[in-house]
Design a protein around this motif. Structure first.
Motif, short mmCIF file in Angstrom:
data_model
loop_
_atom_site.label_atom_id
_atom_site.label_comp_id
_atom_site.label_asym_id
_atom_site.label_seq_id
_atom_site.Cartn_x
_atom_site.Cartn_y
_atom_site.Cartn_z
N LEU A 56 1.54 4.26 5.74
CA LEU A 56 0.16 4.27 6.26
C LEU A 56 0.11 4.54 7.75
CD1 LEU A 56 -1.14 1.19 4.23
CD2 LEU A 56 -1.44 3.62 3.67
N LYS A 57 1.28 4.74 8.36
CA LYS A 57 1.37 5.04 9.80
C LYS A 57 0.75 3.96 10.68
CE LYS A 57 2.92 9.22 8.77
NZ LYS A 57 4.00 9.08 7.85
N SER A 58 0.88 2.68 10.26
CA SER A 58 0.28 1.59 11.02
C SER A 58 1.04 1.26 12.30
CB SER A 58 0.19 0.33 10.15
OG SER A 58 1.49 -0.19 9.91
N GLY A 59 2.34 1.58 12.33
CA GLY A 59 3.14 1.30 13.52
C GLY A 59 3.47 -0.17 13.72
N ARG A 60 3.28 -0.99 12.70
CA ARG A 60 3.51 -2.43 12.88
C ARG A 60 4.98 -2.82 12.87
NH1 ARG A 60 -0.52 -3.50 8.65
NH2 ARG A 60 1.22 -4.36 7.52
N TYR A 61 5.81 -2.09 12.18
CA TYR A 61 7.22 -2.48 12.06
C TYR A 61 7.98 -2.05 13.31
CZ TYR A 61 11.93 -3.07 10.30
OH TYR A 61 13.23 -3.48 10.13
N LYS A 62 8.71 -2.98 13.89
CA LYS A 62 9.47 -2.72 15.12
C LYS A 62 10.95 -3.02 14.94
CE LYS A 62 5.61 -1.94 17.31
NZ LYS A 62 5.03 -0.63 17.09
N GLY A 63 11.41 -3.23 13.72
CA GLY A 63 12.79 -3.63 13.49
C GLY A 63 13.74 -2.47 13.30
#
Length: 135
Positions: free
Chosen positions: A62-69
């Motif tokens: 969904l291209k939310s950009g929430r994951y930073k891992g």
């Protein structure tokens, strides 16, 4: 199947959440990959783990950009992983996607999962030194 599990025609945060809950319930019960997850994700940590997984897939799909891992790093420390573990994970993923999403959405999900799985497998199992010939 969870009570909120139904056929979805679109991929949204809510439908992704339903999918991931159903999928990881199968993963936890699976005789091949369930024990691997049980060693690294205690029962009490599953809600936190699912939230991280939701962030990852939300970022990918969904291209939310929430994951930073770092998914590769997380899998690299699990030395006992084999290609058969990935194959089983992908089979359960595809099965669950087919149960919960329309054919087009399920195909999109499984294509992305296969690309990610191929990338992880290449990083974990490809050994360039095994291709070298002795001189």
């Amino acid at each position: 199947m969870p009570q909120d599990a139904r056929m979805h025609d679109t991929l949204t945060e809510a439908s992704l959440h339903s999918f991931l809950a159903a999928f990881y319930a199968k993963v936890q019960r699976d005789p091949l990959i369930g024990p691997v997850f049980a060693r690294v994700v205690p029962d009490a940590d599953w809600p936190r783990h699912l939230a991280v997984i939701q962030d990852f897939w939300s970022s990918v799909l969904l291209k939310s950009g929430r994951y930073k891992g770092n998914p590769f790093g997380k899998h690299q420390v699990l030395g006992e992983l084999t290609p058969s573990h990935f194959a089983r994970w992908l089979a359960l993923f595809e099965q669950t996607a087919g149960e919960l999403f329309s054919a087009d959405v399920a195909m999109h999900l499984t294509e992305r999962a296969n690309r990610i799985g191929d990338s992880l497998k290449a990083g974990l199992f490809f050994k360039p030194e095994s291709l070298r010939q002795d001189r």
